[in-house]
Structures are given as structure tokens and as C-alpha cells.
Design a protein around this motif. Structure first.
Motif, short mmCIF file in Angstrom:
data_model
loop_
_atom_site.label_atom_id
_atom_site.label_comp_id
_atom_site.label_asym_id
_atom_site.label_seq_id
_atom_site.Cartn_x
_atom_site.Cartn_y
_atom_site.Cartn_z
N TYR A 160 0.70 -1.27 0.19
CA TYR A 160 0.12 0.27 0.49
C TYR A 160 0.62 0.96 0.03
N TYR A 161 1.79 0.99 -0.02
CA TYR A 161 3.20 1.66 0.15
C TYR A 161 4.28 1.69 -0.01
N ALA A 202 -8.49 5.05 -4.89
CA ALA A 202 -9.19 4.87 -3.96
C ALA A 202 -10.35 5.99 -3.71
N ASP A 203 -11.31 6.85 -5.11
CA ASP A 203 -12.12 7.43 -4.64
C ASP A 203 -13.87 6.31 -5.20
N LYS A 204 -13.04 5.62 -6.57
CA LYS A 204 -14.00 4.56 -6.72
C LYS A 204 -13.64 3.36 -5.61
N LEU A 205 -13.45 2.70 -5.08
CA LEU A 205 -13.54 2.05 -3.90
C LEU A 205 -14.22 2.60 -2.78
N GLN A 206 -13.74 3.51 -2.55
CA GLN A 206 -14.88 3.97 -1.05
C GLN A 206 -16.65 4.36 -1.68
N ALA A 207 -16.36 4.19 -3.04
CA ALA A 207 -17.79 4.17 -3.78
C ALA A 207 -18.87 2.63 -3.33
N LEU A 259 -4.23 4.16 -6.95
CA LEU A 259 -3.43 4.95 -8.10
C LEU A 259 -3.47 6.34 -7.51
N GLN A 260 -3.39 6.86 -6.52
CA GLN A 260 -2.86 7.79 -6.76
C GLN A 260 -1.58 7.66 -5.53
N THR A 261 -1.07 6.94 -4.68
CA THR A 261 -0.13 6.55 -4.22
C THR A 261 0.83 5.84 -5.13
N CYS A 262 -0.05 5.15 -5.91
CA CYS A 262 0.85 4.72 -7.35
C CYS A 262 1.72 6.46 -7.55
N SER A 317 2.12 8.94 -6.80
CA SER A 317 3.00 9.61 -5.93
C SER A 317 4.45 9.30 -6.03
N THR A 318 4.28 7.33 -5.29
CA THR A 318 5.15 7.06 -5.44
C THR A 318 6.52 6.97 -7.17
N LEU A 319 6.04 7.32 -8.10
CA LEU A 319 6.61 7.22 -9.62
C LEU A 319 7.20 8.83 -9.33
N GLN A 320 6.49 9.49 -8.82
CA GLN A 320 6.93 11.19 -8.62
C GLN A 320 8.22 11.56 -7.64
N ALA A 321 8.05 10.37 -6.79
CA ALA A 321 8.91 10.80 -5.79
C ALA A 321 10.31 10.02 -6.67
N ASN A 322 10.47 9.20 -7.64
CA ASN A 322 11.80 9.02 -8.43
C ASN A 322 11.95 9.59 -8.91
#
Ligand SMILES: [Zn+2]
Length: 258
Positions: A148-149, A168-173, A197-200, A202-207
Motif C-alpha cells: 500500500y506504500y 481510492a475514490d472508486k473503491l470508496q464509492a 492509483l493515487q499512491t502509485c 506519488s511513488t513514481l514522482q518520488a523517483n
């Protein structure tokens, strides 16, 4: 060098990185026959198989690999879980790597020309890992799924295979409406064990993605994901050609794309 996707979902996972004289397998969660077919039945080229964790969609087919005497590599905790389900004869193919106490990253080891550095991931299993792999023909390859991280960052990346499980939004809905059998409890478990998708993003952007040839999104959820939207979101955010992993997909994995 080529990447073959044999299977990539919660039903099963299997990938092969095929070079001229050697092939590295990742995950043993789909019928081995599919992998053999993808690599033209060149079993002798296989230098080993890396497994991320013991869940069936990643490890249920270890026995089939053992029948061909393929070494299967995983963390000590994962090996213990897998070995418990195998006959002693088959368990002899299991190999584990080590890390210093408390370290996020394990000791690097080599399988043929592949230099493999496992790193800790966050998932509801014994001792899950992802892999950073280097090969002179392919350059740096990141393989990260069922987490998850993702804390570590990676230098020299050329190819990225990363989980993009759910929106994350679709999962919540879906959980709120109890759509596709989703319940708030199940949604919580998914949030705490798989990469959104959201964490994916931010992970990509950290690299440092400056030299990455392509991104392959793996392990998408059927009901909580959206392949077209995920591909577009990642391409827009990174400017890098992005693929959705599906059975039968083969991608050029050379260090230089041309
Ligand atoms: Zn899992």
C-alpha cells in the motif's frame, strides 16, 4: 531483452524477463505452461524465479517450477510459508536472501547477469518484498506489487513495473454502495495492502524517471480499477509511455529503446 506478461491480476501473476542467454522469472502464481510457452520452452535459460510473497496469486504454482528444478527465491518469512505447503522434494528448490536486522533493503545477490536487490513492501503477508533488478542489457528494473506504500527510491531506473490496483475514490464509492460485493471492511483491507492509483502516482514522482523507457502498470483490480483512466493519468503525470499489463503482452526491455 524482452518482458513477457503471462498473468497480472488477483487471479494470478507471472512475468518473464528474457535475454539472449538467460531468463529471469518473477512470481509463480499462474500455470507454468503459460510461462514456458511465452519463453519458447527454453527452460535451460531460466536463472531463477523471484516471488514477492506467499499468497496464491503469486506463489501457488511453485510446485510446477520445482518439477523443472527452477530455483525459487523469496524472503525467509515467505519461504517458510511456501515450504509448509510443499512436499520436501519440491521445497528443495526454495532459496532465501537475507537482510541486516531492521534494514528495509536486503543484501544484493546475482542470478546469471541479473543483480537482484529485494526491498521490504507493506502487505498482509509474512515478509513481503519488491525487487530492484539490474542487468547490463536492460538497465535498472523496478518490480513492486501488493504494497500500500513504497518507501525506498531507486537510482538508474529504465523500466518500471508497478502495481496500480485501485482508484481510492472508486473503491470508496463501491464500498458505500456495496457494489460488486464490496463492503467497508473489505475496502479497508484493500487500502491497507494494495497500491492505489493515487499512491502509485506519488511513488513514481518520488523517483528519478529521467531515463525510464516505459512504465507497466500491474495487478489492476477488476472492479475498483479503470485501465484506460489509469494509463492516461500515469502518462499525463510522467510523460512516459505506459502499458497496462495483460496476458500475452511482450515489451522490448533493452536499455536503450532504439
Ligand atoms: Zn497478496
Amino acid at each position: 531483452m524482452k518482458l513477457h506478461v503471462i498473468a497480472s491480476s488477483s487471479e494470478g501473476n507471472a512475468y518473464a524477463i528474457e535475454g539472449e542467454g538467460e531468463t529471469l522469472l518473477i512470481e509463480a502464481g499462474a500455470p507454468f505452461e503459460g510461462t514456458l510457452k511465452a519463453i519458447g520452452y527454453q527452460v535451460k535459460k531460466i536463472v531463477g524465479c523471484l516471488v514477492t510473497h506467499e499468497h496464491g496469486d503469486h506463489a501457488a504454482r511453485v510446485k510446477e517450477l520445482a518439477d523443472y528444478c527452477v530455483d525459487v527465491w523469496a524472503s525467509p518469512g515467505t519461504v517458510e510459508k511456501i515450504a509448509g505447503k510443499l512436499k520436501p522434494q519440491a521445497a528443495r528448490c526454495l532459496r532465501s536472501f537475507r537482510r541486516e536486522e531492521g534494514a528495509e533493503v536486503y543484501d544484493t545477490f546475482t542470478l546469471g547477469g541479473f543483480e537482484v536487490t529485494p526491498f521490504a513492501t507493506r502487505h498482509d503477508s509474512a515478509e513481503p518484498v519488491g525487487y530492484y533488478i539490474q542487468h547490463p542489457q536492460a538497465g535498472g528494473i523496478l518490480f513492486a506489487t501488493d504494497t500500500y506504500y513504497l518507501r525506498p527510491t531507486f537510482a538508474g531506473l529504465r523500466h518500471v513495473l508497478i502495481e496500480c490496483n485501485h482508484d481510492a475514490d472508486k473503491l470508496q464509492a463501491n464500498a458505500a454502495g456495496r457494489i460488486h460485493g464490496m463492503t467497508p471492511e473489505l475496502a479497508r483491507r484493500i487500502r491497507e495492502s494494495h497500491l492505489s492509483l493515487q499512491t502509485c502516482l506519488s511513488t513514481l514522482q518520488a523517483n528519478d524517471l529521467g531515463r525510464v523507457n516505459e512504465i507497466v502498470l500491474i495487478h489492476l483490480s477488476k472492479n475498483n480499477g479503470d485501465p484506460k483512466a489509469f494509463k492516461k493519468a500515469v502518462e499525463t503525470a510522467t510523460g512516459i509511455p505506459t502499458y497496462i499489463a495483460r496476458p500475452g503482452l511482450t515489451i522490448d526491455f533493452n536499455i536503450n529503446p532504439f
